[in-house]
Design a protein around this motif. Structure first.
Motif, PDB file in Angstrom:
ATOM      1  N   ASP A 404      45.929  34.781  38.303  1.00  0.00           N
ATOM      2  CA  ASP A 404      46.794  35.412  37.737  1.00  0.00           C
ATOM      3  C   ASP A 404      47.980  34.735  36.782  1.00  0.00           C
ATOM      4  OD1 ASP A 404      47.437  36.329  39.325  1.00  0.00           O
ATOM      5  OD2 ASP A 404      48.336  38.005  38.657  1.00  0.00           O
ATOM      6  N   ARG A 405      48.523  34.211  38.455  1.00  0.00           N
ATOM      7  CA  ARG A 405      49.554  33.496  38.314  1.00  0.00           C
ATOM      8  C   ARG A 405      49.784  32.294  39.570  1.00  0.00           C
ATOM      9  NH1 ARG A 405      55.095  36.820  40.013  1.00  0.00           N
ATOM     10  NH2 ARG A 405      57.021  35.143  39.125  1.00  0.00           N
ATOM     11  N   LEU A 406      50.706  31.059  38.790  1.00  0.00           N
ATOM     12  CA  LEU A 406      50.605  30.038  39.784  1.00  0.00           C
ATOM     13  C   LEU A 406      52.245  29.698  39.691  1.00  0.00           C
ATOM     14  CD1 LEU A 406      47.749  29.538  38.554  1.00  0.00           C
ATOM     15  CD2 LEU A 406      47.295  28.227  39.950  1.00  0.00           C
ATOM     16  N   SER A 407      52.582  29.077  40.914  1.00  0.00           N
ATOM     17  CA  SER A 407      53.439  28.190  41.219  1.00  0.00           C
ATOM     18  C   SER A 407      53.683  26.547  40.849  1.00  0.00           C
ATOM     19  CB  SER A 407      55.111  28.430  42.057  1.00  0.00           C
ATOM     20  OG  SER A 407      55.682  28.054  41.856  1.00  0.00           O
ATOM     21  N   ILE A 408      53.518  25.989  40.174  1.00  0.00           N
ATOM     22  CA  ILE A 408      52.833  24.265  40.369  1.00  0.00           C
ATOM     23  C   ILE A 408      54.344  23.251  40.583  1.00  0.00           C
ATOM     24  CG2 ILE A 408      50.492  25.303  39.643  1.00  0.00           C
ATOM     25  CD1 ILE A 408      51.968  23.808  37.197  1.00  0.00           C
ATOM     26  N   PRO A 409      54.184  22.939  40.891  1.00  0.00           N
ATOM     27  CA  PRO A 409      55.512  21.508  41.118  1.00  0.00           C
ATOM     28  C   PRO A 409      54.993  20.255  39.877  1.00  0.00           C
ATOM     29  CG  PRO A 409      53.909  20.745  42.451  1.00  0.00           C
ATOM     30  CD  PRO A 409      53.068  22.112  42.533  1.00  0.00           C
ATOM     31  N   THR A 410      55.881  20.090  39.471  1.00  0.00           N
ATOM     32  CA  THR A 410      55.536  18.866  37.843  1.00  0.00           C
ATOM     33  C   THR A 410      55.771  17.637  37.782  1.00  0.00           C
ATOM     34  OG1 THR A 410      57.834  19.966  37.524  1.00  0.00           O
ATOM     35  CG2 THR A 410      55.871  21.052  36.160  1.00  0.00           C
ATOM     36  N   LEU A 420      52.405  24.804  46.295  1.00  0.00           N
ATOM     37  CA  LEU A 420      52.002  25.843  45.297  1.00  0.00           C
ATOM     38  C   LEU A 420      51.497  26.834  46.548  1.00  0.00           C
ATOM     39  CD1 LEU A 420      49.795  22.792  45.103  1.00  0.00           C
ATOM     40  CD2 LEU A 420      49.061  23.615  42.934  1.00  0.00           C
ATOM     41  N   THR A 421      52.314  27.951  45.709  1.00  0.00           N
ATOM     42  CA  THR A 421      51.496  29.343  45.396  1.00  0.00           C
ATOM     43  C   THR A 421      51.034  30.205  44.357  1.00  0.00           C
ATOM     44  OG1 THR A 421      53.522  29.655  46.726  1.00  0.00           O
ATOM     45  CG2 THR A 421      52.389  31.586  45.562  1.00  0.00           C
ATOM     46  N   HIS A 422      49.739  30.637  44.480  1.00  0.00           N
ATOM     47  CA  HIS A 422      48.314  30.667  43.472  1.00  0.00           C
ATOM     48  C   HIS A 422      48.104  32.296  43.634  1.00  0.00           C
ATOM     49  CE1 HIS A 422      45.951  29.011  46.882  1.00  0.00           C
ATOM     50  NE2 HIS A 422      46.925  28.174  47.081  1.00  0.00           N
ATOM     51  N   THR A 478      47.170  36.280  47.712  1.00  0.00           N
ATOM     52  CA  THR A 478      48.292  35.240  47.667  1.00  0.00           C
ATOM     53  C   THR A 478      48.307  34.927  48.634  1.00  0.00           C
ATOM     54  OG1 THR A 478      49.619  36.776  46.111  1.00  0.00           O
ATOM     55  CG2 THR A 478      50.627  35.057  46.608  1.00  0.00           C
ATOM     56  N   TYR A 479      48.092  32.797  47.862  1.00  0.00           N
ATOM     57  CA  TYR A 479      48.478  31.756  49.373  1.00  0.00           C
ATOM     58  C   TYR A 479      49.275  30.860  48.210  1.00  0.00           C
ATOM     59  CZ  TYR A 479      43.612  33.420  49.637  1.00  0.00           C
ATOM     60  OH  TYR A 479      42.803  34.369  50.047  1.00  0.00           O
ATOM     61  N   THR A 480      50.101  30.279  49.623  1.00  0.00           N
ATOM     62  CA  THR A 480      50.926  29.596  49.545  1.00  0.00           C
ATOM     63  C   THR A 480      50.479  27.887  49.998  1.00  0.00           C
ATOM     64  OG1 THR A 480      53.476  30.679  49.346  1.00  0.00           O
ATOM     65  CG2 THR A 480      52.967  28.393  49.959  1.00  0.00           C
ATOM     66  N   SER A 481      50.016  26.779  49.528  1.00  0.00           N
ATOM     67  CA  SER A 481      49.559  25.594  49.968  1.00  0.00           C
ATOM     68  C   SER A 481      50.611  24.565  50.142  1.00  0.00           C
ATOM     69  CB  SER A 481      47.976  25.575  49.311  1.00  0.00           C
ATOM     70  OG  SER A 481      47.103  26.674  49.055  1.00  0.00           O
ATOM     71  N   SER A 482      50.351  23.865  51.664  1.00  0.00           N
ATOM     72  CA  SER A 482      50.819  22.358  51.189  1.00  0.00           C
ATOM     73  C   SER A 482      50.424  21.408  51.223  1.00  0.00           C
ATOM     74  CB  SER A 482      51.191  22.687  52.378  1.00  0.00           C
ATOM     75  OG  SER A 482      52.051  20.997  53.472  1.00  0.00           O
ATOM     76  N   ILE A 483      50.219  19.948  50.269  1.00  0.00           N
ATOM     77  CA  ILE A 483      48.886  19.776  49.785  1.00  0.00           C
ATOM     78  C   ILE A 483      50.458  18.167  50.340  1.00  0.00           C
ATOM     79  CG2 ILE A 483      47.693  17.898  47.883  1.00  0.00           C
ATOM     80  CD1 ILE A 483      47.317  20.742  46.732  1.00  0.00           C
ATOM     81  N   LYS A 484      49.627  17.198  50.729  1.00  0.00           N
ATOM     82  CA  LYS A 484      50.339  15.205  50.749  1.00  0.00           C
ATOM     83  C   LYS A 484      49.403  15.036  49.772  1.00  0.00           C
ATOM     84  CE  LYS A 484      51.107  11.829  54.129  1.00  0.00           C
ATOM     85  NZ  LYS A 484      52.717  12.014  54.122  1.00  0.00           N
ATOM     86  N   LEU A 485      50.071  14.395  49.016  1.00  0.00           N
ATOM     87  CA  LEU A 485      49.400  13.305  47.732  1.00  0.00           C
ATOM     88  C   LEU A 485      49.500  12.061  48.115  1.00  0.00           C
ATOM     89  CD1 LEU A 485      51.597  15.015  45.388  1.00  0.00           C
ATOM     90  CD2 LEU A 485      49.549  15.187  45.071  1.00  0.00           C
TER      91      LEU A 485
END
Length: 533
Positions: A404-410, A420-422, A478-485
Motif C-alpha cells: 500500500d505504501r513504498l519509499s523508493i529512490p529516484t 527502500l521501505t515498503h 513493513t520492511y526497509t531493504s538495502s540494495i546494492k546496484l
C-alpha cells in the motif's frame, strides 16, 4: 547460426541478466498504517498504491472450489451447463468465479483394475471418460485440480473399493444400500493398506504437480470418506492410532509438492459419527497431522449440530498456521426437510449461515457443489439466492495482498547502495500459506528493476526477511531493504515488486491485489522510476 539458436541465446542472456541478487538487510514491524517507519529516506519519494478489491485472483490455496464427481450423476455436458449457468443476474460462467475444480470419486472409479487408472486414455469406463472430460475442461478454464478418493462403500450403490483388493484377500464387511449389497475393507487390514498405498503412489506419480493440482483432500476412509464412523477388524477402536500413523505417513511421503488435508472433527478416525466423544484424542490427531504437513478441512459448515465450539476452537488454534477449507453440510436436494432443525427457513438462510461460519473460521476456500439436478443444487443456490456472497468471498475471503505504501529512490549511481521501505497489507480474512512444507519456502517477496521498454526484469532482488505467511488482515508488515546496484548499467528503470516462485526463475507466483494500471502483463506491480548514472 539459425534463428532458433539465436533466439535461444538471447533468451538465455536475458535470464542471466535477471539473475537473482540477495538483499542485504531488512527490518519489519507490525505497527498500524499510521506509524512512521523509515519513510523519510534522503533522496527517496513516497508512493501509495491503490488496491483492487473485486477481481478474481487465481492464487494458491484460495478462492471458490467448484465440486464435481466422476460417478453416474455427472453429466458429460457439465462444462456446457456450467458455462451457461443461470444466476440471479443472468447467465454466467461458473469458472469465472472459481480457482479450483475438485474431483471426488470412489477408489474403484479411479482405479477399477490393478494397474489401470482413469487418466489412462486406454481405459474406456464411464468414470474414466467423465474424469478426462473434467480435467481437460479445467485446463481450458485455467482451473487447478483437487481430489478426494472414497474407500468406504456405505450409502453407495456400488463398491467403493476395487474388486481386486478383496480378491487379494483383504478382509472387510458388507452393508446394504437400498437393495444392493456393498463391501468395504477394514482400514486396518494389511492387504487393503498395501493396495491403497500402491494406488496413492501411482496417483502421486501423476498428480504431485503444483502446476496442475491445488490439493489432495482427506484420507478417503470412513463414512463418505470423511474419516469418521470407521469399522475396524477388531470391533473396537484399538487400531485407531496405528491407522492414523499409516495413512498420514503415506500421504505426507507421497505428496511432497501439493498440499494435503485432514478432516477436523471430534470423531476423527473414530467408530462414532457424532457426539462429544474423544475430543482430546481427536485434537491430538489433528495436531500430529498438521505437524506432518496436513492442512484442515471440514464438511459440515452451517450444520449447527455438527460444527460447534470444538470445531471453532480448532479453526482458531490453527489460523495462520495452515489454511482451512470449508464444505457446506446441508444439501438442498436431500436435506430440504431438515434445515429447520438448525433454525433455517430456506436455503438462502443456509447459504448465509455457511458463509458466516466460514468467515468466523477465516477459511481460505469455499465450495460450489455440483448436483445432478443443476437447477436445485448447491451451486444454483449460491448463484441464485446468495450471489452477493459469491462475489463477497472473492473480494474479502482468502487472501488479497498488496503493497500500500513504498519509499523508493529516484536517482542513484551504478554500484551504490540504496534503501527502500515498503509496507504490505492483506485485504482478505484468510492467509497466504507460503509456510506449507509442500511449497518448500519457494514463494518470496521480490523487488525488481524493470526494463522500461519491455517491462521485463533487468535485476531481481529477493527479500529473504519477509515472511509472507504472517501478513494478516489488519496487521500490515513493513520492511526497509538495502540494495546494492551491482552491475546495473546507466539508464532509467522502473521499480517493481512482486511475489515470485523461486523454482521458476523468479516468475510471479502469487498475484497482488493492485489495480490494473500498476500491473505488468506478467504480474509485477510498478511503483516508480529510477535513473541510474
Amino acid at each position: 547460426m539459425n534463428k532458433i539458436i539465436k533466439n535461444s541465446i538471447k533468451t538465455l542472456s536475458m535470464c542471466l541478466l535477471a539473475a537473482t541478487a540477495l538483499i542485504g538487510t531488512a527490518c519489519s514491524d507490525d505497527d498500524d498504517l499510521t506509524t512512521d517507519y523509515s519513510w523519510n529516506i534522503e533522496g527517496n519519494t513516497t508512493v501509495s498504491i491503490k488496491p483492487e478489491r473485486y477481481k478474481l485472483l487465481r492464487n494458491p490455496m484460495s478462492g471458490w472450489v467448484i465440486y464435481a464427481g466422476i460417478g453416474s450423476g455427472m453429466m458429460m455436458d457439465f462444462w456446457n451447463l456450467y458455462d451457461n449457468f443461470e444466476s440471479s443476474e443472468g447467465i454466467v460462467k461458473v469458472s469465472d468465479y472459481g480457482n479450483t475444480l475438485y474431483i471426488r470419486g470412489l477408489w474403484s472409479h479411479f482405479n477399477p483394475e490393478r494397474g489401470k487408472y482413469v487418466w489412462d486414455e486406454t481405459l474406456q469406463t464411464e468414470p474414466a471418460k467423465r474424469f478426462r472430460m473434467l480435467v481437460e475442461g479445467a485446463k481450458e478454464r485455467n482451473l487447478k485440480l483437487a481430489f478426494t478418493f472414497v474407500c468406504d462403500s456405505r450409502d453407495k450403490h456400488e463398491n467403493a473399493c476395487p474388486e481386486y483388493v478383496r480378491e487379494a484377500g483383504a478382509e472387510g464387511f458388507t452393508t446394504t444400500t437400498g437393495s444392493v449389497d456393498v463391501w468395504t475393507p477394514y482400514p486396518d487390514d494389511p492387504i487393503f493398506q498395501k493396495e491403497y498405498e500402491a494406488f496413492l503412489t501411482a496417483f502421486a506419480a501423476k498428480y504431485n504437480d503444483p502446476d496442475v493440482t491445488q490439493f489432495v483432500s482427506g484420507f478417503g476412509l470412513g463414512k463418505w470418506g470423511e474419516t469418521h464412523t470407521l469399522k475396524y477388524s477388531t470391533g473396537d477402536e484399538s487400531p485407531r492410532q496405528a491407522v492414523f500413523e499409516w495413512i498420514t505417513d503415506v500421504m505426507s511421503r507421497l505428496f511432497t509438492k501439493v498440499p494435503i488435508m485432514i478432516n477436523y472433527h471430534r470423531c476423527l478416525l473414530s467408530t462414532k459419527e457424532s457426539g462429544d466423544v474423544d475430543t482430546g484424542i481427536s485434537a491430538d490427531l489433528v495436531r500430529r497431522a498438521v505437524a506432518k504437513g496436513f492442512c484442515l478441512r471440514h464438511d459440515a459448515f452451517g450444520m449447527k449440530q455438527y460444527y460447534k465450539d470444538w470445531e471453532r476452537g480448532i479453526a482458531a488454534a490453527y489460523r495462520g498456521i495452515v489454511p482451512i477449507t470449508m464444505e457446506g453440510g446441508w444439501v438442498e436436494s436431500s436435506h430440504g426437510g431438515s434445515i429447520a432443525g438448525d433454525g433455517y427457513k430456506n436455503f438462502a438462510e443456509v447459504r448465509q449461515g455457511e458463509y458466516d461460519e466460514a468467515k468466523g473460521g477465516y477459511v481460505n476456500m469455499m465450495d460450489l457443489r455440483f448436483d445432478s439436478n443443476v437447477n436445485t443444487g448447491e451451486t444454483h443456490s449460491w448463484f441464485n439466492t446468495a450471489f452477493h456472497l459469491v462475489k463477497e468471498f472473492i473480494s474479502e475471503g482468502g487472501y488479497r495482498l498488496y503493497p500500500d505504501r513504498l519509499s523508493i529512490p529516484t536517482t542513484a549511481r551504478s554500484g551504490s547502495n540504496v534503501s527502500l521501505t515498503h509496507r504490505w497489507s492483506n485485504l482478505g480474512w484468510g492467509y497466504c500459506p507460503t509456510n506449507l512444507p509442500q511449497y518448500g519456502d519457494k514463494y518470496k517477496l521480490a523487488i525488481a528493476l524493470l526494463d522500461k521498454s519491455t517491462e521485463e526484469p533487468a535485476r531481481i532482488y529477493i527479500e529473504e526477511k519477509a515472511d509472507i505467511a504472517t501478513w494478516m488482515s489488519g496487521k500490515p508488515k513493513t520492511y526497509t531493504s538495502s540494495i546494492k546496484l551491482t552491475d546495473v548499467a546507466a539508464g532509467t528503470y522502473t521499480w517493481a515488486v512482486g511475489l515470485v516462485d523461486t523454482t521458476k526463475e523468479n516468475a510471479i507466483g502469487i498475484l497482488l491485489s493492485a489495480r490494473d494500471e500498476y500491473q505488468t502483463a506478467k504480474g509485477w506491480v510498478k511503483v516508480g522510476d529510477i535513473t541510474i548514472q
